[in-house]
Design a protein around this motif. Structure first.
Motif, short mmCIF file in Angstrom:
data_model
loop_
_atom_site.label_atom_id
_atom_site.label_comp_id
_atom_site.label_asym_id
_atom_site.label_seq_id
_atom_site.Cartn_x
_atom_site.Cartn_y
_atom_site.Cartn_z
N CYS A 205 4.28 1.12 -2.25
CA CYS A 205 4.50 0.18 -1.14
C CYS A 205 5.75 -0.63 -1.45
N PRO A 206 6.94 -0.02 -1.23
CA PRO A 206 7.19 1.30 -0.63
C PRO A 206 7.17 2.42 -1.65
N ALA A 207 7.28 3.68 -1.12
CA ALA A 207 7.46 4.83 -1.99
C ALA A 207 8.87 4.79 -2.57
N HIS A 208 8.99 5.18 -3.82
CA HIS A 208 10.32 5.24 -4.44
C HIS A 208 11.11 6.40 -3.82
N PRO A 209 12.38 6.17 -3.49
CA PRO A 209 13.14 7.25 -2.85
C PRO A 209 13.25 8.50 -3.71
N ASP A 210 13.31 8.34 -5.03
CA ASP A 210 13.35 9.52 -5.90
C ASP A 210 12.10 10.37 -5.74
N TRP A 211 10.95 9.69 -5.67
CA TRP A 211 9.70 10.43 -5.53
C TRP A 211 9.74 11.27 -4.25
N LEU B 35 13.12 23.93 -2.34
CA LEU B 35 13.66 24.92 -3.26
C LEU B 35 12.61 25.93 -3.71
N GLY B 36 11.39 25.73 -3.27
CA GLY B 36 10.34 26.64 -3.69
C GLY B 36 9.86 26.39 -5.10
N LYS B 37 10.21 25.24 -5.66
CA LYS B 37 9.73 24.92 -7.01
C LYS B 37 8.27 24.51 -6.97
N ILE B 38 7.87 23.97 -5.86
CA ILE B 38 6.44 23.80 -5.61
C ILE B 38 6.11 24.64 -4.38
N LYS B 39 5.30 25.65 -4.58
CA LYS B 39 4.89 26.48 -3.44
C LYS B 39 3.68 25.84 -2.77
N VAL B 40 3.81 25.71 -1.46
CA VAL B 40 2.69 25.16 -0.71
C VAL B 40 1.96 26.32 -0.06
N PRO B 41 0.65 26.51 -0.26
CA PRO B 41 -0.23 25.62 -1.02
C PRO B 41 -0.49 26.08 -2.46
N ASP B 42 0.07 27.22 -2.89
CA ASP B 42 -0.38 27.85 -4.14
C ASP B 42 -0.33 26.92 -5.34
N ASP B 43 0.75 26.13 -5.45
CA ASP B 43 0.94 25.34 -6.66
C ASP B 43 0.31 23.96 -6.61
N LEU B 44 -0.24 23.60 -5.44
CA LEU B 44 -0.61 22.20 -5.28
C LEU B 44 -1.74 21.77 -6.20
N ASP B 45 -2.69 22.67 -6.43
CA ASP B 45 -3.79 22.28 -7.31
C ASP B 45 -3.28 21.87 -8.68
N ALA B 46 -2.28 22.62 -9.16
CA ALA B 46 -1.74 22.32 -10.49
C ALA B 46 -0.79 21.13 -10.47
N ALA B 47 -0.07 20.97 -9.38
CA ALA B 47 0.99 19.95 -9.35
C ALA B 47 0.48 18.56 -8.98
N LEU B 48 -0.66 18.50 -8.27
CA LEU B 48 -1.13 17.22 -7.76
C LEU B 48 -2.37 16.73 -8.49
N ASP B 49 -2.54 15.41 -8.50
CA ASP B 49 -3.75 14.87 -9.10
C ASP B 49 -4.86 14.79 -8.06
N GLU B 50 -5.98 14.19 -8.43
CA GLU B 50 -7.13 14.22 -7.51
C GLU B 50 -6.88 13.44 -6.22
N TYR B 51 -5.86 12.58 -6.22
CA TYR B 51 -5.53 11.84 -5.00
C TYR B 51 -4.31 12.41 -4.30
N GLY B 52 -3.98 13.66 -4.63
CA GLY B 52 -2.90 14.34 -3.92
C GLY B 52 -1.51 13.92 -4.33
N ARG B 53 -1.37 13.22 -5.46
CA ARG B 53 -0.06 12.73 -5.89
C ARG B 53 0.56 13.70 -6.90
N PRO B 54 1.86 13.99 -6.81
CA PRO B 54 2.50 14.84 -7.82
C PRO B 54 2.36 14.18 -9.20
N LYS B 55 1.75 14.93 -10.10
CA LYS B 55 1.48 14.35 -11.43
C LYS B 55 2.77 13.96 -12.14
#
Lengths: 591, 391
Positions: free
Chosen positions: B233-239, B249-269
């Motif tokens: 609040c606010p989100a950081h522009p880098d994030w 860039l396809g570095k995170i494939k949606v949805p295949d990689d999301l389980d690994a890349a995100l935490d339980e609240y959907g945030r990129p770890k």
């Protein structure tokens, strides 16, 4: 008669709708301004630690969070009884951080929000029929002000030079704020009794560097006359007439030089301010300077009945000394409080004369009119009653209708510049008045914003390099018990205008009542209990939807200008926080 | 990724650019390495190192962004405009990554004559949106929360004669990926703070209501699509920019990689590390370790006793800093308010009072402090925690 509605009015903060009835000549005969959202999270501060207000009220608006933070902090200084002791250094830091944000906010408005409409095809259609001069002027307008992702007739238009140059400057200004405030938006450095961060000598040096970089932008794009010359002959002019003469003579010199060459570029001396000052106005551009055409922005957005409008300022920026008066009496702040009537008569501001009406808003309160501290905010809960098409007699907005002594008030740069009797803006307002135009119109509103930006740039240098004493005291302790059964009032000036926060605490020192009245509510307000339209509505009615060219209901660029000229902030305008329960006698509201 | 590489190689004017890329091997990094690089370098270091590459990489990816505003304060857009490396203007001007719609920036607005949409998508925002929905294949960014009230109607926010609830549904159905920017869009944020009208307004995040992932607005609408949350609040522009960059860039494939890349609240770890808090890299950390605390604002010591919530805040502010890395909240003497928390602001109030009993997600102070101290736990730190607890 055609109903011409702009919904949403984009390039503002928040969500707003303007609905108008337009006759065959393109003149607006009726208008409603509707805020489209109810954010209401009542009770959010009630029974809570009052100090949270300075943080949480910043979330009312991400564009001017510092103004809310400061209004809250002023209210807290008053609540804890330390306003008269806040150290000079803390007040100067607050000034610097608000000044930087106001400059950034105005620059954003001028270049990113308002400016893109100058590249509207309506102007191309008119200007390109006017030969080489018209073509040259159009080339400048689209070349400076076109926004990103812009297309005309299927052709992608590159973003304008001024537009693109402004974005990094805005970023730089925000970075300067972050240097002394932690981050921007949403900084953490406000606290009653002072300020959390004592800037170091190194910070002051960096701030000065930021300042010089921003001034490079100003001299490359905004104002081509040397900055000091401009300030000396406008802000510091000995009379309004002298300020206006200086500007018109400066512009006449540019016109004389450019009429043969048809060169209206920045290199030829036409900064964005000079360009708009000359071409924005029929009176200045066509009548005084003899230009073949103008945008006629002085013919739209004016008030037709001066008895139904006034210009209100609560006062902003502390004098550089220890302590201040929370009541903001006339003369206590650098930008003084005051009220100027529609006929340009000066009065003292009295906060007891502020009321709010919900006669035409989506609330089911026990009465339509309240003094701020006693207001209610009981929203419609029947979805079928939230209707925006019921016309001027209906309830049609989430915004309430603040009034000063029963009169709608314009707040913001124009109101502030009139109240401090700034020579250039005052002189222009008088000149328009004398020539049968409204003193307030889209053109004077924009020029007042530009001039305020220049004045703040001038004052900021003093605050940074003269008034702040590195190593000096930055805060005094507060006694949390002092809040018990006490009240506080925080009057301030946000970029968009007068902003007030009012707080009360109970016997446990926790909040019992919190109330805000914000600039967006003043400016965008719907009709009141007497059926008097708000400032935007008044400025629309009687104005043309196309200030130049043929009537085009499908491209009502005049409505875009009028709506955006106020720099509306709707998140501020709609009720966001109401601190006591529904129907409770003491209602805390943050609008 | 291969396709992007081809595009680069086809462009003869970009030989140097390709060589630079090869030398840092940025585009050739596999996804895991990419995210690791972002994580290890953190932040501004990563952005600094790869500034040119990111700017140019964004250029050749052909992606549209549709950025919708719900119940918001525009603070996250403001924050994005403050973005460092690359800045937003750099990224957007040359773009094939095209900011096709953004209510605060777009040239268009809704224009209606006698209740009918008029003009074209070049001036009319509502026609533009209809065209974009039809074309699909855009990344949808949502800023601000969504009112479900009153009575499930969504009418507490109506834009262009449509409830924002309906607009979100339409936009989400046709989106290739969805990113919720800011705590409001992610979890409801300040609009969901406890109050006696919260029941009426019924504000929701896109995929969550506070910590509840069964009550997001998409679930309410019956739309099953993955959402990446970028709270703050606010989100950081880098994030925001790095996440969008990674998706594009396809570095995170949606949805295949999301389980690994995100935490339980959907945030990129990588930006909101589960095992790391703001406290760990706080510029005032040394004072904490020595048990030295400020009790009045304006000092230089640890802000714990002024209510700092940094030990609970899973974010990389401490290494990334804000606004061109010049500062951060605690550096400027204000307590961290843990604005990235799904339960914010209720989970952080009162903001200026130290929290000794319960931490976020039920963790007690010992657990939180241990997490905060992490692998580098030292006796002084543990001692400080004990002192705080009055043991």
């Amino acid at each position: 008669m055609v109903n011409v509605t702009v919904d949403p009015l984009t390039r503002i903060e928040g969500h707003q709708r303007i609905s108008t009835e337009v006759d065959a000549n393109g003149v607006i005969t009726d208008a409603q301004s509707s805020s489209l959202i109810f954010r209401g999270f009542e009770r959010i501060l009630q029974k809570q630690d009052p100090r949270d207000a300075a943080f949480l009220t910043q979330r009312i608006c991400g564009v001017c969070p510092l103004a809310h933070g400061l209004a809250a902090t002023n209210a807290l200084d008053d609540l804890y009884g330390v306003a008269d002791q806040v150290p000079k250094n803390a007040l100067v830091m607050r000034n610097i951080f608000q000044g930087l944000n106001m400059v950034a906010s105005h620059a954003t408005h001028i270049y990113v929000l308002f400016g893109p409409d100058l590249a509207n095809p309506a102007y191309r259609n008119v200007l390109t029929t006017l030969g080489d001069t018209g073509n040259a002027v159009w080339k400048e307008m689209v070349g400076r002000f076109a926004p990103i992702s812009y297309k005309m007739d299927g052709v992608a238009i590159p973003a304008g030079s001024s537009y693109m140059a402004a974005i990094p400057e805005k970023k730089r200004l925000q970075e300067a704020i972050a240097l002394i405030a932690g981050r921007m938006p949403g900084p953490s450095s406000l606290y009653p009794g002072g300020y959390t961060y004592p800037a170091t000598v190194a910070d002051i040096t960096k701030l000065s560097t930021y300042y010089l970089q921003v001034m490079d932008f100003v001299s490359n794009h905004t104002l081509k006359v040397p900055f000091d010359t401009w300030i000396e002959n406008t802000y510091k002019a000995s009379s309004p007439q002298k300020a206006v003469s200086f500007v018109t003579e400066h512009l006449q010199g540019l016109v004389d030089k450019s009429t043969t060459s048809n060169d209206f570029s920045k290199d030829a001396g036409w900064g964005d301010v000079e360009f708009y000052a000359a071409f924005g106005s029929e009176l200045v551009g066509e009548t005084l300077l003899g230009l073949p055409a103008s945008l006629k922005h002085d013919t739209i957005g004016g008030y037709k009945d001066p008895s139904k409008i006034c210009f209100v300022a609560y006062g902003g920026y502390y004098k550089p000394k220890d302590g201040y008066d929370p009541k903001s009496p006339a003369g206590d702040r650098i930008f003084t409080s005051g009220v100027v009537s529609g006929k340009l008569e000066y009065q003292k501001f009295d906060s007891d004369k502020v009321t709010e009406s919900t006669a035409h808003s989506f609330y089911q309160n026990s009465a339509n009119d309240f003094a701020p501290a006693k207001g209610e905010t009981v929203p419609f809960t029947d979805p079928d009653k939230i209707v925006f098409t019921g016309g001027s007699d209906s309830q049609y907005s989430w915004d309430k209708a603040p009034r000063y002594d029963g009169i709608p008030g314009e707040v913001g740069p124009l109101a502030r510049m009139l109240n401090i009797k700034e020579p250039l803006v005052t002189g222009l307002a008088q000149a328009f008045n004398e020539k049968g135009y409204s003193a307030a119109n889209v053109y004077t509103r924009m020029l007042a914003r530009m001039q305020e930006m220049a004045i703040l740039a001038y004052e900021l240098l003093n605050w940074v390099t003269v008034d702040y004493t590195p190593g000096g005291k930055i805060s005094v302790p507060i006694d949390l018990n002092a809040a018990k059964n006490n009240q506080g009032m925080g009057l301030w000036e946000a970029p968009r205008g007068a902003l007030g926060h009012w707080i009360s605490a109970g016997s446990d020192g926790k909040v019992t009542n919190y109330q805000c009245i914000v600039p967006g509510s003043w400016l965008m307000s719907p009709r009141d209990s007497n059926g008097i339209p708000g400032p935007l509505e008044q400025s629309l009615i009687g104005s043309k939807i196309n200030p130049v060219g043929n009537v085009d209901y499908t491209n009502p660029v005049g409505i875009f200008h009028m709506g955006r000229s106020y720099d509306p902030c709707i998140s501020c305008a709609v009720h966001t926080i109401d601190l006591t329960g529904k129907r409770a006698p003491n209602t805390l509201r943050i609008l | 990724m291969g396709k992007n590489q081809d595009v680069v190689e086809m462009s003869t004017g970009m030989k140097n650019f390709v060589r630079t890329l090869d030398s840092v091997d940025f585009l050739k990094m596999d996804r895991r390495t990419f995210m690791k690089a972002v994580g290890v370098l953190g932040a501004s270091a990563f952005l600094g190192t790869y500034k040119t590459q990111i700017v140019d990489a964004l250029e050749f990816a052909e992606t549209k962004l549709v950025w919708l505003h719900g119940s918001e304060c525009t603070g996250c857009s403001e924050s994005l405009l403050n973005g460092g490396n690359p800045d937003v203007a750099q990224a957007l001007t040359k773009l094939n990554v095209n900011l096709a719609f953004h209510e605060t920036l777009c040239a268009q607005q809704g224009i209606w004559n006698d209740g009918e949409l008029v003009n074209t998508s070049e001036l009319n925002s509502e026609i533009l949106l209809e065209e974009l929905y039809k074309e699909g294949k855009y990344i949808l960014v949502v800023e601000g929360s969504i009112p479900n009230g009153p009575d499930g109607s969504g009418r507490y926010l109506v834009i262009g004669n449509k409830t924002f609830k309906d607009t979100l549904g339409e936009a989400a159905k046709n989106a290739a990926a969805i990113v919720a920017v800011g705590t409001c869009a992610a979890y409801g944020g300040i609009t969901s703070a406890d109050s006696d009208v919260a029941k009426d307004t019924d504000y929701r995040g896109v995929a969550f209501a506070k910590t509840d992932k069964t009550k997001g607005m998409l679930q309410e609408l019956g739309i099953d699509k993955p959402v990446i949350n970028i709270p703050g609040c606010p989100a950081h522009p880098d994030w925001v920019l790095l996440t969008l960059g990674a998706v594009i860039l396809g570095k995170i494939k949606v949805p295949d990689d999301l389980d690994a890349a995100l935490d339980e609240y959907g945030r990129p770890k990588v930006f909101y590390p589960p095992d790391h808090t703001v406290h760990e890299n706080c510029p005032r950390r040394g004072y904490y370790d020595r048990g030295e605390f400020d009790e009045q604002v304006g000092g230089e010591k640890c802000l714990w006793k002024l209510g700092c919530k940094a030990p609970y805040a899973h974010a990389d502010c401490g290494i990334r800093r804000w606004n061109g890395s010049v500062s951060m909240c605690t550096q400027a003497g204000g307590p961290c308010i843990n604005c990235v928390d799904p339960g914010w602001p209720d989970s952080s109030r009162p903001l200026y009072v130290e929290r000794e009993d319960v931490g976020i997600a039920g963790a007690n102070i010992d657990t939180v402090a241990k997490v905060a101290v992490g692998a580098a736990a030292v006796a002084a730190g543990v001692h400080a925690v004990r002192r705080m607890k009055g043991e």
